[in-house]
Design a protein around this motif. Structure first.
Motif, PDB file in Angstrom:
ATOM      1  N   THR A  19      -6.998   2.128  13.407  1.00 30.17           N
ATOM      2  CA  THR A  19      -7.207   3.412  12.724  1.00 30.17           C
ATOM      3  C   THR A  19      -6.618   3.413  11.326  1.00 30.17           C
ATOM      4  OG1 THR A  19      -5.164   4.279  13.677  1.00 30.17           O
ATOM      5  CG2 THR A  19      -7.213   4.645  14.909  1.00 30.17           C
ATOM      6  N   HIS A  20      -5.947   2.306  10.976  1.00 33.63           N
ATOM      7  CA  HIS A  20      -5.286   2.197   9.662  1.00 33.63           C
ATOM      8  C   HIS A  20      -4.308   3.358   9.449  1.00 33.63           C
ATOM      9  CE1 HIS A  20      -8.038  -1.042   8.608  1.00 33.63           C
ATOM     10  NE2 HIS A  20      -9.064  -0.261   8.969  1.00 33.63           N
ATOM     11  N   THR A  21      -3.528   3.633  10.499  1.00 32.72           N
ATOM     12  CA  THR A  21      -2.531   4.712  10.423  1.00 32.72           C
ATOM     13  C   THR A  21      -1.158   4.186  10.863  1.00 32.72           C
ATOM     14  OG1 THR A  21      -3.015   5.430  12.682  1.00 32.72           O
ATOM     15  CG2 THR A  21      -4.238   6.521  10.880  1.00 32.72           C
ATOM     16  N   ILE A  22      -0.156   4.949  10.465  1.00 31.89           N
ATOM     17  CA  ILE A  22       1.215   4.685  10.921  1.00 31.89           C
ATOM     18  C   ILE A  22       1.781   5.998  11.442  1.00 31.89           C
ATOM     19  CG2 ILE A  22       3.521   3.868  10.308  1.00 31.89           C
ATOM     20  CD1 ILE A  22       2.303   2.353   7.989  1.00 31.89           C
ATOM     21  N   SER A  23       2.295   5.980  12.677  1.00 31.93           N
ATOM     22  CA  SER A  23       2.878   7.177  13.291  1.00 31.93           C
ATOM     23  C   SER A  23       4.401   7.031  13.315  1.00 31.93           C
ATOM     24  CB  SER A  23       2.346   7.361  14.712  1.00 31.93           C
ATOM     25  OG  SER A  23       0.940   7.544  14.682  1.00 31.93           O
ATOM     26  N   TYR A  24       5.075   8.154  13.080  1.00 38.45           N
ATOM     27  CA  TYR A  24       6.535   8.149  13.006  1.00 38.45           C
ATOM     28  C   TYR A  24       7.120   9.187  13.961  1.00 38.45           C
ATOM     29  CZ  TYR A  24       5.582   5.900   8.479  1.00 38.45           C
ATOM     30  OH  TYR A  24       5.135   5.077   7.479  1.00 38.45           O
ATOM     31  N   GLU A  66       8.321   5.377  -2.589  1.00 37.68           N
ATOM     32  CA  GLU A  66       8.182   6.764  -2.159  1.00 37.68           C
ATOM     33  C   GLU A  66       8.970   6.998  -0.863  1.00 37.68           C
ATOM     34  OE1 GLU A  66       3.523   7.333  -3.571  1.00 37.68           O
ATOM     35  OE2 GLU A  66       4.001   6.836  -1.475  1.00 37.68           O
ATOM     36  N   ILE A  67       9.614   8.151  -0.780  1.00 32.66           N
ATOM     37  CA  ILE A  67      10.230   8.594   0.469  1.00 32.66           C
ATOM     38  C   ILE A  67       9.175   9.342   1.271  1.00 32.66           C
ATOM     39  CG2 ILE A  67      11.974  10.094   1.497  1.00 32.66           C
ATOM     40  CD1 ILE A  67      13.185   7.671   0.289  1.00 32.66           C
ATOM     41  N   LEU A  68       9.002   8.979   2.553  1.00 37.88           N
ATOM     42  CA  LEU A  68       8.030   9.642   3.413  1.00 37.88           C
ATOM     43  C   LEU A  68       8.739  10.696   4.267  1.00 37.88           C
ATOM     44  CD1 LEU A  68       5.907   6.599   4.644  1.00 37.88           C
ATOM     45  CD2 LEU A  68       5.438   8.163   2.745  1.00 37.88           C
ATOM     46  N   ARG A  93       8.310   3.852   1.424  1.00 37.03           N
ATOM     47  CA  ARG A  93       7.035   3.150   1.296  1.00 37.03           C
ATOM     48  C   ARG A  93       6.929   2.595  -0.116  1.00 37.03           C
ATOM     49  NH1 ARG A  93       1.662   6.341   2.649  1.00 37.03           N
ATOM     50  NH2 ARG A  93       2.277   7.547   0.798  1.00 37.03           N
ATOM     51  N   LEU A  94       6.597   1.312  -0.209  1.00 35.47           N
ATOM     52  CA  LEU A  94       6.344   0.663  -1.482  1.00 35.47           C
ATOM     53  C   LEU A  94       4.849   0.433  -1.605  1.00 35.47           C
ATOM     54  CD1 LEU A  94       7.351  -0.757  -4.080  1.00 35.47           C
ATOM     55  CD2 LEU A  94       7.526  -2.863  -2.726  1.00 35.47           C
ATOM     56  N   THR A  95       4.213   1.142  -2.537  1.00 38.11           N
ATOM     57  CA  THR A  95       2.764   1.050  -2.673  1.00 38.11           C
ATOM     58  C   THR A  95       2.372  -0.257  -3.360  1.00 38.11           C
ATOM     59  OG1 THR A  95       2.684   2.102  -4.856  1.00 38.11           O
ATOM     60  CG2 THR A  95       2.699   3.561  -2.918  1.00 38.11           C
ATOM     61  N   ALA A  96       1.074  -0.556  -3.280  1.00 38.35           N
ATOM     62  CA  ALA A  96       0.571  -1.779  -3.906  1.00 38.35           C
ATOM     63  C   ALA A  96       0.739  -1.739  -5.418  1.00 38.35           C
ATOM     64  CB  ALA A  96      -0.916  -1.971  -3.547  1.00 38.35           C
ATOM     65  N   ILE A 140       6.313  -0.905   4.329  1.00 36.86           N
ATOM     66  CA  ILE A 140       7.194   0.122   4.876  1.00 36.86           C
ATOM     67  C   ILE A 140       8.593  -0.493   5.027  1.00 36.86           C
ATOM     68  CG2 ILE A 140       7.688   1.590   6.854  1.00 36.86           C
ATOM     69  CD1 ILE A 140       5.368   2.542   5.192  1.00 36.86           C
ATOM     70  N   VAL A 141       9.615   0.241   4.583  1.00 39.24           N
ATOM     71  CA  VAL A 141      10.998  -0.234   4.690  1.00 39.24           C
ATOM     72  C   VAL A 141      11.806   0.800   5.476  1.00 39.24           C
ATOM     73  CG1 VAL A 141      13.083  -0.944   3.464  1.00 39.24           C
ATOM     74  CG2 VAL A 141      10.825  -1.441   2.485  1.00 39.24           C
ATOM     75  N   LEU A 142      12.358   0.363   6.591  1.00 36.40           N
ATOM     76  CA  LEU A 142      13.277   1.187   7.365  1.00 36.40           C
ATOM     77  C   LEU A 142      14.703   0.687   7.085  1.00 36.40           C
ATOM     78  CD1 LEU A 142      11.405   1.274  10.807  1.00 36.40           C
ATOM     79  CD2 LEU A 142      10.964   2.599   8.723  1.00 36.40           C
ATOM     80  N   TYR A 143      15.689   1.594   7.094  1.00 36.41           N
ATOM     81  CA  TYR A 143      17.047   1.230   6.674  1.00 36.41           C
ATOM     82  C   TYR A 143      18.065   2.146   7.370  1.00 36.41           C
ATOM     83  CZ  TYR A 143      15.948   5.277   3.806  1.00 36.41           C
ATOM     84  OH  TYR A 143      15.560   6.513   3.404  1.00 36.41           O
TER      85      TYR A 143
END
Length: 579
Positions: free
Chosen positions: A456-461, A479-481, A471-474, A509-512
């Motif tokens: 589905t080209h989605t990410i669920s949180y 960006e903070i989500l 999120r680091l765009t191309a 996507i970067v989680l920290y």
């Protein structure tokens, strides 16, 4: 009665009165508790009363005709003060110290003497009279009070100057910095090497091998001593050397560095003592560093040049400093052991292989906190899910130390088990929260889940009290989500929301964990804003991107808290050439 008879009678009466007054005065002078001495203009004795004779330890007749220097060679005094009294007639007070031939319980005595000029009936100067009292006992008492006050002040200062961290070497350095120059001209701390985890001591049989953890002396003395002042080097002490005797007997040891005192000891110590002696040192003091259960090392001090030899008071102060330092070192050793265990446990858990689907590129980093803080309970995970999906997990257990690391392993295993049942993200968190709360587990944890679905080209949180993902765009934009935040796991209040957002082609996507951004005294919104100011190259591999993030946010310095990072990005499909 004629005039001549009257004059003669008056003269006889006056003479009789003078003789009575003289006898009375002599009785007073000879019976007084003060020492009285009469000196001529050449400062030779003309008279001393019995108490003065007792002070000097010589008969009264032995004084007559002799000078002060002849009678009192061991007393420090200024004869110039007496000559000033002879010149201008002004009384003066003088304090002398030293020893006389009289027996005394004190090695050094003190006297306070007041001098007055003597004149005859025509006003001619005939000498001086000195009236003195011994003040040794009250002065000794005053000196003792001053020394006690100095000791108390010194030890109060030491309480805030030594053991300020949980670092072993820093604590040793604080000790030598404190005693030099206040208590010694040079000082070193040597520790048993088994106190350093993973670095066992290996010495020759019959030889005690210690690591020199700290050394302090003035620069010119350090240069003269050469390798004797090298920190982190190893020194071997044979039986009979002062440090070995100190450790074997468990008590402070004063020792002399003179040749006749050191040649009878071990060869290695004699060589070290000769080098100290050549640099001008004359005496030493070794004090054991002993915790409640065992000796951990020793503090060695030395005095140089004109500095006096160590006294009993110095030993008392040094022993108290050593006791306090040993307690601080024991806490540091315990911390080091616990930190090593926690790090090994945490690294072992985080190094377990996690294999997401091949369509997902991942990278991770874990940085333990600096030595001033305990290891925390940060963790991350990446799990393959059915239908080509991938689950990213990051979390942070409350607290530090081995307990937090163990709790982290429980949370990690529990979330893996729940994820294996293919539950929705909010259900995974809700079950985990309830299970921890009902088990009475006393360590809550924050946790963030991110589920990527390539179909589905989605990410669920779903978020349990954790910081939002980055999120680091191309195009290179950070960006903070915003993700709805539920309570941390373990509170029993679990009510979580799933947020699904479209994935962006080429985005990462970067989680920290909070150690990456939080700063003491700073608002969390300000901390998060720094993430959006990162300058990152989206074309780089994820490993390079994470290294750039750490460099820009930590300045390459030690972390105040643990930092865990997990980055993920869908791999770009490789197009196959048509046939």
């Amino acid at each position: 009665m004629d005039t001549e008879t009257l004059v003669a009678a008056a003269g006889a009466a006056a003479a009789s009165r003078l003789r009575r007054e003289y006898r009375l005065l002599r009785q007073i002078v000879e019976g007084t508790a003060a020492g009285v001495a009469v000196l001529d203009t050449e400062l030779r004795y003309l008279y001393v009363n019995p108490h003065m004779a007792r002070m000097t330890g010589l008969p009264a007749k032995a004084h007559l005709g002799r000078t002060l220097a002849n009678i009192l060679p061991g007393v420090q005094r200024s004869e110039e003060v007496l000559r000033q009294v002879l010149r201008d007639g002004r009384p003066r007070q003088l304090v002398g110290s030293g020893h006389t031939q009289a027996h005394s319980a004190y090695a050094r005595r003190e006297w306070r003497v007041t001098y007055h000029r003597l004149e005859d009936e025509q006003g001619a100067v005939t000498g001086v009279v000195g009236i003195g009292l011994e003040i040794t006992e009250p002065r000794q008492y005053l000196h003792q009070l001053e020394r006690s006050h100095h000791r108390i002040t010194m030890l109060e200062t030491a309480a805030t100057a030594i053991g300020t961290t949980l670092d072993v070497d820093v604590t040793c350095t604080e000790l030598v910095d404190f005693v030099v120059p206040g208590l010694a001209d040079a000082a070193s701390v040597a520790l048993f090497e088994e106190n350093r985890p993973g670095r066992p001591s290996r010495g020759q049989p019959g030889v005690t091998r210690l690591r020199r953890a700290a050394f302090r002396a003035p620069q010119h003395l350090t240069e003269q001593l050469g390798d004797l002042g090298v920190v982190d080097g190893y020194v071997e002490f044979e039986a009979g050397s002062p440090l070995r005797r100190c450790l074997d007997e468990g008590r402070p040891l004063l020792h002399d560095l003179r040749p006749d005192e050191t040649t009878a000891t071990t060869r290695h110590y004699a060589e070290r003592a000769a080098r100290y002696r050549a640099a001008g040192f004359h005496c030493g003091l070794v004090v054991p560093l002993t915790s409640e259960s065992r000796p951990v090392g020793a503090l060695s001090m030395a005095r140089h040049g004109s500095s006096p030899a160590f006294t009993r008071d110095d030993v008392v102060v040094a022993q108290e400093l050593a006791t306090r330092t040993a307690r601080a070192l024991e806490r540091a050793f315990q911390f080091a052991r616990e930190r090593t265990i926690a790090l090994e446990l945490q690294r072992a858990l985080l190094s377990e292989p996690s294999t997401p689907h091949l369509n997902l590129e991942t990278a991770s980093r874990y940085l333990p906190a600096s030595d001033s803080a305990l290891v925390g309970g940060d963790w991350f995970d990446s799990l393959p899910m059915p239908e080509g999906r991938n689950l990213l997990v990051i979390g942070d257990v409350m607290g530090h130390g081995v307990e937090a690391a163990v709790a982290m392993s429980h949370y990690r295993s529990m979330l893996r088990a729940l994820a294996a049942n293919n539950l929705p993200l909010d259900e995974i968190l809700r079950y985990a929260d309830r299970m921890v709360a009902e088990a009475g587990f006393d360590r809550v944890a924050t946790c963030l889940l991110a589920l990527g679905d390539p179909r589905t080209h989605t990410i669920s949180y779903a978020n349990a009290g954790h910081l939002p993902p980055l999120r680091l765009t191309a195009e290179g934009r950070a960006e903070i989500l915003p993700v709805p935040v539920g309570p941390p796991l373990g509170t029993g209040l679990g009510d979580y929301t799933v947020l699904t957002r479209p994935g962006l082609p080429g985005a990462a996507i970067v989680l920290y964990t909070d150690g990456l951004v939080e700063r003491r005294g700073e608002d969390i919104d300000t901390s998060l804003a720094r993430l959006t100011q990162l300058s990152l190259n989206p074309q780089d591999g994820l490993d390079a991107i994470l290294d750039d993030i750490l460099t820009q946010l930590t300045d390459g310095g030690p972390a105040e808290d643990d930092i865990a990072l997990l980055a993920a990005r869908l791999r770009t499909p490789v197009s196959r050439p048509s046939r």
